[in-house]
Design a protein around this motif. Structure first.
Motif, PDB file in Angstrom:
ATOM      1  N   ALA A  67     -34.804   9.043   5.079  1.00  0.00           N
ATOM      2  CA  ALA A  67     -34.701  10.246   5.892  1.00  0.00           C
ATOM      3  C   ALA A  67     -34.322   9.847   7.310  1.00  0.00           C
ATOM      4  CB  ALA A  67     -36.014  11.019   5.874  1.00  0.00           C
ATOM      5  N   GLU A 113     -33.607  11.437   9.854  1.00  0.00           N
ATOM      6  CA  GLU A 113     -34.232  12.229  10.911  1.00  0.00           C
ATOM      7  C   GLU A 113     -35.630  11.707  11.248  1.00  0.00           C
ATOM      8  OE1 GLU A 113     -34.248  14.658   7.035  1.00  0.00           O
ATOM      9  OE2 GLU A 113     -32.877  13.388   8.167  1.00  0.00           O
ATOM     10  N   THR A 130     -36.380  11.237  15.180  1.00  0.00           N
ATOM     11  CA  THR A 130     -37.014  12.551  15.173  1.00  0.00           C
ATOM     12  C   THR A 130     -36.691  13.356  16.424  1.00  0.00           C
ATOM     13  OG1 THR A 130     -38.817  11.810  13.756  1.00  0.00           O
ATOM     14  CG2 THR A 130     -39.226  13.761  15.099  1.00  0.00           C
ATOM     15  N   PHE A 187     -33.027  14.648  16.614  1.00  0.00           N
ATOM     16  CA  PHE A 187     -32.786  15.827  15.772  1.00  0.00           C
ATOM     17  C   PHE A 187     -33.444  17.057  16.377  1.00  0.00           C
ATOM     18  CE2 PHE A 187     -31.270  12.813  12.741  1.00  0.00           C
ATOM     19  CZ  PHE A 187     -30.522  13.511  11.807  1.00  0.00           C
ATOM     20  N   GLN A 200     -41.858  15.177   1.125  1.00  0.00           N
ATOM     21  CA  GLN A 200     -40.888  16.185   1.554  1.00  0.00           C
ATOM     22  C   GLN A 200     -41.072  17.479   0.771  1.00  0.00           C
ATOM     23  OE1 GLN A 200     -36.828  16.179   0.261  1.00  0.00           O
ATOM     24  NE2 GLN A 200     -36.055  16.380   2.359  1.00  0.00           N
ATOM     25  N   LEU A 211     -32.158  22.884  12.140  1.00  0.00           N
ATOM     26  CA  LEU A 211     -32.537  21.945  11.093  1.00  0.00           C
ATOM     27  C   LEU A 211     -32.532  22.631   9.736  1.00  0.00           C
ATOM     28  CD1 LEU A 211     -35.642  20.378  12.896  1.00  0.00           C
ATOM     29  CD2 LEU A 211     -33.382  19.326  12.670  1.00  0.00           C
ATOM     30  N   GLN A 227     -34.591  18.760   6.380  1.00  0.00           N
ATOM     31  CA  GLN A 227     -34.786  17.999   7.611  1.00  0.00           C
ATOM     32  C   GLN A 227     -36.105  18.349   8.278  1.00  0.00           C
ATOM     33  OE1 GLN A 227     -31.155  19.142   9.587  1.00  0.00           O
ATOM     34  NE2 GLN A 227     -30.123  17.213   9.072  1.00  0.00           N
ATOM     35  N   ASN A 282     -38.928  16.810   6.386  1.00  0.00           N
ATOM     36  CA  ASN A 282     -39.016  15.376   6.665  1.00  0.00           C
ATOM     37  C   ASN A 282     -39.646  15.113   8.018  1.00  0.00           C
ATOM     38  OD1 ASN A 282     -37.992  14.253   4.293  1.00  0.00           O
ATOM     39  ND2 ASN A 282     -35.874  14.430   4.974  1.00  0.00           N
TER      40      ASN A 282
END
Length: 408
Positions: free
Chosen positions: A86, A88, A92, A95, A193, A232, A236, A239
């Protein structure tokens, strides 16, 4: 990776060296004494550069143009332990910034922490300590003060039902366990997730109350503010919420346990905390410096050829920064293995340095201050076994005690 002639034929040490948090792995002191930047092997067997010096670690963490964090998640990047599933999660805040949500996360983790009233956190700590003291001896301080407090804090902060804590904690533990097959890591993260995506869907479609999902929390605000068409995706966002839980829960569990262990080995420190709570900040900062909690390392990818500590690094190389080693650098911290809450200055890099300084640093300090000051009031608590007999969870990215047995 390009090496200087004198290191090209030397065997590369495989990092990390230890899962124990009661002392710094001696290999790190030895390597720093030779050179603060050395060629090594990652858990995955990839050629990497290991940074153990304080000045060199700060330099790498400061220059995000040359040493890129987000690139660690790219498909063709060297692998530290297992592939990143992931991207993102590795970037973090990037994003979140693009989605216009970064300020909401900073507010939740910062001094305002609107989801975490101090009286509630203190009540959780007191309840868990009382539950331990009401049970048989020895009690497990790791479970009560570290694991339970961290889990409840992160569930309330994010707006995750407390009933879900055992499941999401299991996912989190799996995510930070090293040396497992990549397929197992992928299945574990897919489970996290999926769980978070289910919560997000219920928040979004208005069925959260019937599912006993809290009405307030960071997850709920991110869902409300996120534009799924321009922000997002659900995947996303799931995650990122999952990643925030993993980082907060695992790092807090690690530090509260290792920090409590360090205090119990020094009854005078607990006595000082009890007698003068104003000293708490000094103790917290020294515990952050001294405590060995990073089971792996902070990873960066070199974006352009560069040189550091006389080593020639090439674009595409992976750099691993041991903040534990840097925090024990005698060039910056005299007598670095000694616990000294009056150490000043104390420029540790427990939370990183530079543009990727940990957004949760305030939260970690604040919860630890509450937990350790409450712990100090129980003056009869003592370790039930010698420190060398304590068991540590093997191959954990956040160094964690399997248990912290205490008597009273």
């Amino acid at each position: 990776m390009t090496e200087t002639t004198e290191t090209a034929t030397a065997p590369r040490p495989q990092y990390p060296f230890s899962s124990r948090g009661d002392c710094l792995a001696p290999e790190l002191d030895d390597l720093r004494g030779e050179c603060p930047v050395v060629p090594a092997l990652s858990n995955a067997g990839e050629d990497v550069w290991l940074v153990t010096g304080h000045a060199e670690a700060r330099a790498v963490l400061t220059d995000s143009r040359v040493f890129d964090r987000a690139a660690v998640g790219l498909p063709d990047a060297p692998v530290q332990d297992t592939p990143i599933y992931a991207p993102e999660v590795m970037n973090t805040m990037g994003f979140l910034r693009r989605a216009g949500l970064a300020d909401e996360v900073r507010r939740a983790l910062g001094p305002e922490h609107p989801d975490l009233p101090e009286e509630w956190v203190r009540a959780v700590v007191r309840r868990e300590l009382a539950a331990m003291l009401a049970g048989p001896q020895p009690g497990d301080l790791q479970h009560h003060l570290a694991t339970r407090v961290s889990g409840e804090v992160m569930c309330r902060l994010l707006g995750i039902p407390l009933a879900d804590l055992p499941r999401v904690a299991e996912f989190a533990d799996g995510d930070v366990t090293m040396l497992v097959p990549a397929e197992q890591t992928a299945r574990n993260w897919a489970g996290m997730q999926s769980h978070m995506a289910g919560l997000i869907a219920q928040v979004r479609d208005g069925t959260a109350a019937s599912a006993r999902i809290p009405a307030d929390g960071l997850m709920q605000r991110l869902v409300a503010r996120n534009d799924p068409d321009r922000g997002l995706t659900t995947g996303q966002l799931a995650n990122i919420v999952g990643g925030l839980f993993v980082l907060g829960y695992e790092d807090m569990t690690s530090f509260l346990g290792v920090g409590a262990h360090n205090l119990l080995r020094r009854p005078w420190a607990l006595e000082e905390l009890r007698a003068d709570p104003a000293t708490a900040d000094r103790h917290i900062e020294e515990l952050l410096r001294l405590s060995v909690v990073l089971g792996n390392a902070l990873a960066r990818i070199v974006t352009t050829d560069t040189e550091i500590a006389g080593r020639r690094l090439r674009a595409g190389d992976m750099v691993l920064i041991s903040t534990d080693a840097a925090n024990h650098d005698p060039e910056v911290f005299p007598d670095p293995h000694r616990y000294d809450p009056r150490r000043s200055p104390n420029p540790h890099i427990r939370f990183g340095h530079g543009p990727h300084y940990c957004a949760g640093a305030h939260l970690a300090r604040w919860v630890a201050r509450i937990a350790f000051t409450e712990l100090s009031h129980h003056r009869d608590l003592r370790l039930a076994v010698p420190p060398e007999q304590l068991e540590w969870r093997p191959n954990h990215m956040a160094i964690t005690l399997a248990a912290l047995p205490v008597r009273w």
